[in-house]
Design a protein around this motif. Structure first.
Motif, mmCIF file in Angstrom:
data_model
loop_
_atom_site.group_PDB
_atom_site.id
_atom_site.type_symbol
_atom_site.label_atom_id
_atom_site.label_comp_id
_atom_site.label_asym_id
_atom_site.label_seq_id
_atom_site.Cartn_x
_atom_site.Cartn_y
_atom_site.Cartn_z
ATOM 1 N N PRO A 1 0.805 -1.232 0.000
ATOM 2 C CA PRO A 1 0.000 0.000 0.000
ATOM 3 C C PRO A 1 0.833 1.274 0.000
ATOM 4 N N ALA A 2 2.105 1.196 0.443
ATOM 5 C CA ALA A 2 2.955 2.381 0.443
ATOM 6 C C ALA A 2 3.581 2.633 -0.917
ATOM 7 N N GLY A 3 3.405 1.691 -1.865
ATOM 8 C CA GLY A 3 3.969 1.866 -3.192
ATOM 9 C C GLY A 3 5.295 1.183 -3.405
ATOM 10 N N ASN A 4 5.769 0.418 -2.409
ATOM 11 C CA ASN A 4 7.021 -0.325 -2.576
ATOM 12 C C ASN A 4 6.768 -1.559 -3.430
ATOM 13 N N SER A 5 7.638 -1.781 -4.418
ATOM 14 C CA SER A 5 7.481 -2.919 -5.321
ATOM 15 C C SER A 5 8.550 -3.968 -5.058
ATOM 16 N N SER A 6 8.140 -5.231 -5.154
ATOM 17 C CA SER A 6 9.081 -6.333 -4.987
ATOM 18 C C SER A 6 9.883 -6.552 -6.262
ATOM 19 N N ASP A 7 10.931 -7.352 -6.144
ATOM 20 C CA ASP A 7 11.582 -7.858 -7.337
ATOM 21 C C ASP A 7 10.618 -8.803 -8.057
ATOM 22 N N PRO A 8 10.764 -8.969 -9.367
ATOM 23 C CA PRO A 8 9.905 -9.934 -10.078
ATOM 24 C C PRO A 8 10.130 -11.349 -9.546
ATOM 25 N N SER A 9 9.084 -12.134 -9.575
ATOM 26 C CA SER A 9 9.202 -13.533 -9.194
ATOM 27 C C SER A 9 9.994 -14.283 -10.254
ATOM 28 N N ALA A 10 10.399 -15.487 -9.912
ATOM 29 C CA ALA A 10 11.001 -16.357 -10.929
ATOM 30 C C ALA A 10 9.960 -16.585 -12.033
ATOM 31 N N PRO A 11 10.359 -16.553 -13.294
ATOM 32 C CA PRO A 11 9.371 -16.674 -14.372
ATOM 33 C C PRO A 11 8.762 -18.065 -14.448
ATOM 34 N N ILE A 12 7.496 -18.091 -14.840
ATOM 35 C CA ILE A 12 6.822 -19.339 -15.189
ATOM 36 C C ILE A 12 6.776 -19.384 -16.717
ATOM 37 N N ASN A 13 7.492 -20.318 -17.299
ATOM 38 C CA ASN A 13 7.595 -20.419 -18.754
ATOM 39 C C ASN A 13 6.735 -21.576 -19.257
ATOM 40 N N PHE A 14 5.929 -21.304 -20.268
ATOM 41 C CA PHE A 14 5.075 -22.351 -20.840
ATOM 42 C C PHE A 14 4.661 -21.936 -22.244
ATOM 43 N N ASP A 15 4.147 -22.894 -22.996
ATOM 44 C CA ASP A 15 3.617 -22.641 -24.339
ATOM 45 C C ASP A 15 2.113 -22.838 -24.317
ATOM 46 N N VAL A 16 1.409 -21.966 -25.031
ATOM 47 C CA VAL A 16 -0.030 -22.136 -25.250
ATOM 48 C C VAL A 16 -0.222 -22.712 -26.651
ATOM 49 N N ASP A 17 -0.972 -23.799 -26.737
ATOM 50 C CA ASP A 17 -1.246 -24.444 -28.027
ATOM 51 C C ASP A 17 -2.709 -24.847 -28.057
ATOM 52 N N THR A 18 -3.508 -24.061 -28.776
ATOM 53 C CA THR A 18 -4.942 -24.355 -28.886
ATOM 54 C C THR A 18 -5.295 -24.886 -30.267
ATOM 55 N N SER A 19 -4.281 -25.182 -31.080
ATOM 56 C CA SER A 19 -4.539 -25.660 -32.436
ATOM 57 C C SER A 19 -5.113 -27.066 -32.415
ATOM 58 N N ALA A 20 -5.867 -27.376 -33.459
ATOM 59 C CA ALA A 20 -6.436 -28.720 -33.583
ATOM 60 C C ALA A 20 -5.320 -29.718 -33.884
ATOM 61 N N VAL A 21 -5.498 -30.939 -33.402
ATOM 62 C CA VAL A 21 -4.508 -31.990 -33.624
ATOM 63 C C VAL A 21 -4.983 -32.855 -34.788
ATOM 64 N N ILE A 22 -4.106 -33.021 -35.781
ATOM 65 C CA ILE A 22 -4.426 -33.834 -36.958
ATOM 66 C C ILE A 22 -3.435 -34.980 -37.031
ATOM 67 N N VAL A 23 -3.928 -36.170 -37.323
ATOM 68 C CA VAL A 23 -3.052 -37.342 -37.426
ATOM 69 C C VAL A 23 -3.416 -38.109 -38.688
ATOM 70 N N SER A 24 -2.413 -38.691 -39.324
ATOM 71 C CA SER A 24 -2.649 -39.505 -40.513
ATOM 72 C C SER A 24 -1.919 -40.830 -40.378
ATOM 73 N N LEU A 25 -2.470 -41.855 -41.014
ATOM 74 C CA LEU A 25 -1.831 -43.163 -41.144
ATOM 75 C C LEU A 25 -1.719 -43.384 -42.646
ATOM 76 N N ASP A 26 -0.492 -43.192 -43.168
ATOM 77 C CA ASP A 26 -0.331 -43.072 -44.613
ATOM 78 C C ASP A 26 -0.062 -44.395 -45.319
ATOM 79 N N TYR A 27 0.793 -45.235 -44.766
ATOM 80 C CA TYR A 27 1.120 -46.499 -45.421
ATOM 81 C C TYR A 27 1.745 -47.451 -44.411
#
Length: 326
Positions: free
Chosen positions: A146-172
């Motif tokens: 509340p006094a306006g003091n800011s912390s150091d950033p936390s350790a980052p959380i790294n991840f990938d977002v993947d909302t694409s459809a999954v397609i699979v084939s059985l070719d031969y």
């Protein structure tokens, strides 16, 4: 105007012609609660006293958040998103703890995406209103008191977002056994009881292979999306209907492939001339050259150096190899 801080006179100042005044402590005051009192003496020497003005001074920065989690709430795979993992949830929920009343600022790839306040129970939770784009994300948390003091950033959380459809084939399929080997298309026959199935799917996804609806096992695609699978157990003779289903790193599951059909046949045909499926051997040798033509009997002579041989009684599609003198 005489100023006192915590009961100690610390300075004085004269009001301006409009009656306004201001005062700044000559030295920094320590952290803690301080009571300020202004005593006024007018030009006639008449004193007065204001009410107390109370102020909490806090210059201590909050500690960096160290218990932040990201949670997937969408799709077949939910729960904690692991560091450097992949999620199909474009609005994952971030949670942690802090001092009640502190402001939690959430940054993604260096940009502020929102904020929330630590509750009375010391917990906070934040879910983005705007969907995160597909691709890599690095989320850090900054705590502001509340006094306006800011912390150091936390350790980052790294991840990938993947909302694409999954397609699979059985070719031969690949036949690696017997005299006839090579690539097989759906609907063909093979003598390979462990044919290798080949196809494509999303990179680094898991492909599960089924035969007549029963799982044979799974394999992971490579970075280019290629996969191949060879059954560990020999398959029985008969018709086989293979399908494949892929699950990507975000937990999204594809629809199954169309059925890839193979007939496995490991039974050798009967010897020609031995009856049964072996047929009648060489049924006829036809001479169609010279004055004497027609069927040539076993052990007889012919002047036809390209006689026609025929037979019957085998399975349709069987290959008949003709051997002369070995």
């Amino acid at each position: 105007v005489t100023l006192s801080v915590d009961g100690v006179v610390v300075g004085s100042v004269t009001a301006s012609s409009t009656g306004e005044w201001s005062w700044t402590p000559p030295v920094k005051l320590p952290d803690g609660t301080h009571n300020f009192v202004a005593s006024v003496t007018d030009t006639a020497g008449n004193p007065s006293r204001t009410g107390d003005f109370r102020l909490d001074i806090d210059t201590t920065r909050p500690g960096a958040a160290d218990d932040v989690t990201a949670n997937d709430n969408v799709g077949p795979v939910v729960g904690l998103i692991p560091q450097d993992g992949t999620t199909d949830d474009s609005t994952p929920t971030f949670e942690g703890s802090g001092e009640a009343g502190d402001v939690v600022i959430i940054k993604d790839n260096g940009e502020v995406i929102g904020s929330t306040v630590v509750g009375d129970d010391g917990r906070w939770s934040f879910t983005p209103e705007t969907r995160l784009a597909d691709g890599p994300h690095s989320v850090v948390i900054v705590i502001e008191d509340p006094a306006g003091n800011s912390s150091d950033p936390s350790a980052p959380i790294n991840f990938d977002v993947d909302t694409s459809a999954v397609i699979v084939s059985l070719d031969y399929a690949i036949d690696n056994e017997g005299s006839l080997t090579g690539n097989l298309s759906s609907g063909t026959v093979t003598d390979d009881t462990t044919p290798t199935l080949v196809g494509r799917a999303s990179p680094n996804s898991v492909v599960e292979v089924f035969d007549n609806g029963v799982s044979l096992g799974s394999v992971r695609t490579n970075a280019q999306g290629n996969w191949s699978f060879t059954p560990k157990t020999e398959l029985p003779e008969g018709s086989h209907h293979f399908t494949a289903v892929a699950t990507n790193t975000a937990g999204t599951v594809s629809a199954p492939t169309a059925s890839f059909n193979l007939d496995i046949d490991t039974t050798a045909p009967g010897k020609p001339g031995e009856g049964g499926t072996g047929g009648d051997g060489i049924g006829n040798v036809w001479d169609d050259v010279g004055p004497i033509q027609g069927n040539v009997g076993n052990g007889e002579r012919t002047d036809d150096n390209i006689p026609t041989l025929d037979g019957s009684g085998l399975q349709p599609g069987d290959i008949v190899t003709i051997i002369d003198n070995g």
